[in-house]
Write an enzyme that holds these catalytic residues in place. Structure first.
Site, PDB file in Angstrom:
ATOM      1  N   TYR A 105       0.825  -1.205   0.000  1.00 19.86           N
ATOM      2  CA  TYR A 105       0.000   0.000   0.000  1.00 19.86           C
ATOM      3  C   TYR A 105       0.868   1.266   0.000  1.00 19.86           C
ATOM      4  O   TYR A 105       0.577   2.229  -0.714  1.00 19.86           O
ATOM      5  CB  TYR A 105      -0.936   0.011   1.216  1.00 19.86           C
ATOM      6  CG  TYR A 105      -1.656   1.321   1.394  1.00 19.86           C
ATOM      7  CD1 TYR A 105      -2.684   1.694   0.529  1.00 19.86           C
ATOM      8  CD2 TYR A 105      -1.305   2.199   2.412  1.00 19.86           C
ATOM      9  CE1 TYR A 105      -3.343   2.905   0.681  1.00 19.86           C
ATOM     10  CE2 TYR A 105      -1.947   3.406   2.570  1.00 19.86           C
ATOM     11  CZ  TYR A 105      -2.972   3.763   1.704  1.00 19.86           C
ATOM     12  OH  TYR A 105      -3.610   4.968   1.855  1.00 19.86           O
ATOM     13  N   GLU A 106       1.938   1.249   0.790  1.00 20.70           N
ATOM     14  CA  GLU A 106       2.799   2.422   0.893  1.00 20.70           C
ATOM     15  C   GLU A 106       3.846   2.494  -0.218  1.00 20.70           C
ATOM     16  O   GLU A 106       4.697   3.373  -0.207  1.00 20.70           O
ATOM     17  CB  GLU A 106       3.490   2.450   2.269  1.00 20.70           C
ATOM     18  CG  GLU A 106       2.522   2.722   3.399  1.00 20.70           C
ATOM     19  CD  GLU A 106       3.186   2.840   4.758  1.00 20.70           C
ATOM     20  OE1 GLU A 106       4.330   2.355   4.922  1.00 20.70           O
ATOM     21  OE2 GLU A 106       2.555   3.422   5.652  1.00 20.70           O
ATOM     22  N   ILE A 114      -0.186   1.531  11.388  1.00 20.73           N
ATOM     23  CA  ILE A 114      -1.591   1.171  11.523  1.00 20.73           C
ATOM     24  C   ILE A 114      -2.070   0.877  10.114  1.00 20.73           C
ATOM     25  O   ILE A 114      -1.738   1.611   9.172  1.00 20.73           O
ATOM     26  CB  ILE A 114      -2.412   2.276  12.208  1.00 20.73           C
ATOM     27  CG1 ILE A 114      -3.860   1.824  12.439  1.00 20.73           C
ATOM     28  CG2 ILE A 114      -2.334   3.581  11.454  1.00 20.73           C
ATOM     29  CD1 ILE A 114      -4.646   2.742  13.352  1.00 20.73           C
ATOM     30  N   TYR A 115      -2.797  -0.219   9.961  1.00 21.57           N
ATOM     31  CA  TYR A 115      -3.184  -0.650   8.626  1.00 21.57           C
ATOM     32  C   TYR A 115      -4.532  -1.362   8.680  1.00 21.57           C
ATOM     33  O   TYR A 115      -4.757  -2.199   9.550  1.00 21.57           O
ATOM     34  CB  TYR A 115      -2.123  -1.593   8.048  1.00 21.57           C
ATOM     35  CG  TYR A 115      -2.509  -2.219   6.730  1.00 21.57           C
ATOM     36  CD1 TYR A 115      -2.499  -1.470   5.562  1.00 21.57           C
ATOM     37  CD2 TYR A 115      -2.906  -3.549   6.663  1.00 21.57           C
ATOM     38  CE1 TYR A 115      -2.864  -2.037   4.350  1.00 21.57           C
ATOM     39  CE2 TYR A 115      -3.268  -4.123   5.461  1.00 21.57           C
ATOM     40  CZ  TYR A 115      -3.248  -3.360   4.303  1.00 21.57           C
ATOM     41  OH  TYR A 115      -3.613  -3.925   3.107  1.00 21.57           O
ATOM     42  N   VAL A 116      -5.389  -1.016   7.744  1.00 22.51           N
ATOM     43  CA  VAL A 116      -6.671  -1.697   7.553  1.00 22.51           C
ATOM     44  C   VAL A 116      -6.704  -2.210   6.121  1.00 22.51           C
ATOM     45  O   VAL A 116      -6.355  -1.484   5.181  1.00 22.51           O
ATOM     46  CB  VAL A 116      -7.862  -0.743   7.808  1.00 22.51           C
ATOM     47  CG1 VAL A 116      -9.180  -1.421   7.501  1.00 22.51           C
ATOM     48  CG2 VAL A 116      -7.835  -0.236   9.251  1.00 22.51           C
ATOM     49  N   GLY A 127     -13.123   2.396   5.672  1.00 25.01           N
ATOM     50  CA  GLY A 127     -14.336   3.207   5.714  1.00 25.01           C
ATOM     51  C   GLY A 127     -15.406   2.664   6.647  1.00 25.01           C
ATOM     52  O   GLY A 127     -16.527   3.162   6.651  1.00 25.01           O
ATOM     53  N   LYS A 180      -2.993  11.456   1.802  1.00 23.97           N
ATOM     54  CA  LYS A 180      -4.041  12.413   2.176  1.00 23.97           C
ATOM     55  C   LYS A 180      -5.202  11.772   2.930  1.00 23.97           C
ATOM     56  O   LYS A 180      -5.691  12.371   3.900  1.00 23.97           O
ATOM     57  CB  LYS A 180      -4.539  13.155   0.942  1.00 23.97           C
ATOM     58  CG  LYS A 180      -5.595  14.192   1.265  1.00 23.97           C
ATOM     59  CD  LYS A 180      -5.340  15.486   0.577  1.00 23.97           C
ATOM     60  CE  LYS A 180      -6.452  16.498   0.778  1.00 23.97           C
ATOM     61  NZ  LYS A 180      -6.730  16.857   2.145  1.00 23.97           N
ATOM     62  N   TYR A 219      -6.479  11.637  10.557  1.00 27.90           N
ATOM     63  CA  TYR A 219      -5.818  12.069  11.793  1.00 27.90           C
ATOM     64  C   TYR A 219      -6.253  13.479  12.184  1.00 27.90           C
ATOM     65  O   TYR A 219      -6.495  13.754  13.362  1.00 27.90           O
ATOM     66  CB  TYR A 219      -4.293  12.007  11.645  1.00 27.90           C
ATOM     67  CG  TYR A 219      -3.771  10.625  11.339  1.00 27.90           C
ATOM     68  CD1 TYR A 219      -4.323   9.495  11.945  1.00 27.90           C
ATOM     69  CD2 TYR A 219      -2.725  10.441  10.452  1.00 27.90           C
ATOM     70  CE1 TYR A 219      -3.836   8.230  11.670  1.00 27.90           C
ATOM     71  CE2 TYR A 219      -2.230   9.172  10.173  1.00 27.90           C
ATOM     72  CZ  TYR A 219      -2.787   8.070  10.781  1.00 27.90           C
ATOM     73  OH  TYR A 219      -2.320   6.816  10.505  1.00 27.90           O
TER      74      TYR A 219
END
Length: 160
Positions: A24-25, A84-86, A92, A124, A130
């Site tokens: 993801y990153e 932290i990861y979902v 959502g 973003k 956050y």
């Protein structure tokens, strides 16, 4: 949504989530950890790391990994949220907020002075999340990192 502490039985799951996060990153090329090194460093006897697992309908949905820090100005320990990861398909639904609240609960229970983390400047959706929780960016601080040869070279200076 159920949030629970990870155990050594979750080592494979945690490692899988770490790799999903790296994708993801766009940092999968930086993952040098193995299941074995992750298991030992997270769940081994000398670990200062904690992991919370989020489950949705009994299935793994995400995780938060964090460790203890210290503030000399506060004179108290703190918590640094490393990741932290979902899982993408489950975003959502409030899972990330519950995970972060779980880490905040640990910080309050341990009487920590603060909870801190970093976020990639291009992320973003996370920054907006956050901000919505009342977190404050510390733009006057520059985060440094030392790894590999530079770390070894500096460590060797302590010997001589």
């Amino acid at each position: 949504i159920h949030i629970r502490p990870a155990t050594i039985d979750d080592a494979e799951l945690v490692f899988a989530l770490i790799n999903e996060l790296a994708v993801y990153e766009k940092l999968e090329h930086e993952v040098v950890a193995t299941l074995e090194t992750s298991r030992e460093s997270i769940f081994g006897p000398n670990s200062c790391t904690d992991v919370l697992i989020a489950e949705l309908d009994g299935e793994p949905a995400g995780f938060a990994i964090f460790f203890v820090t210290y503030s000399t100005f506060l004179g108290r320990q703190g918590i640094y949220l490393e990741d932290i990861y979902v899982r993408e398909a489950l975003r959502g639904q409030g899972i990330g907020k519950r995970l972060l609240a779980g880490v905040a609960r640990v910080a309050v229970e341990r009487q920590c002075g603060r909870l801190e983390w970093s976020v990639l400047d291009w992320n973003k959706p996370s920054i907006d999340f956050y901000d919505s929780l009342g977190a404050v960016p510390h733009k006057e601080w520059i985060r440094y990192r030392m790894t590999g040869e530079a770390l070894d070279a500096l460590a060797n200076q302590a010997i001589s």
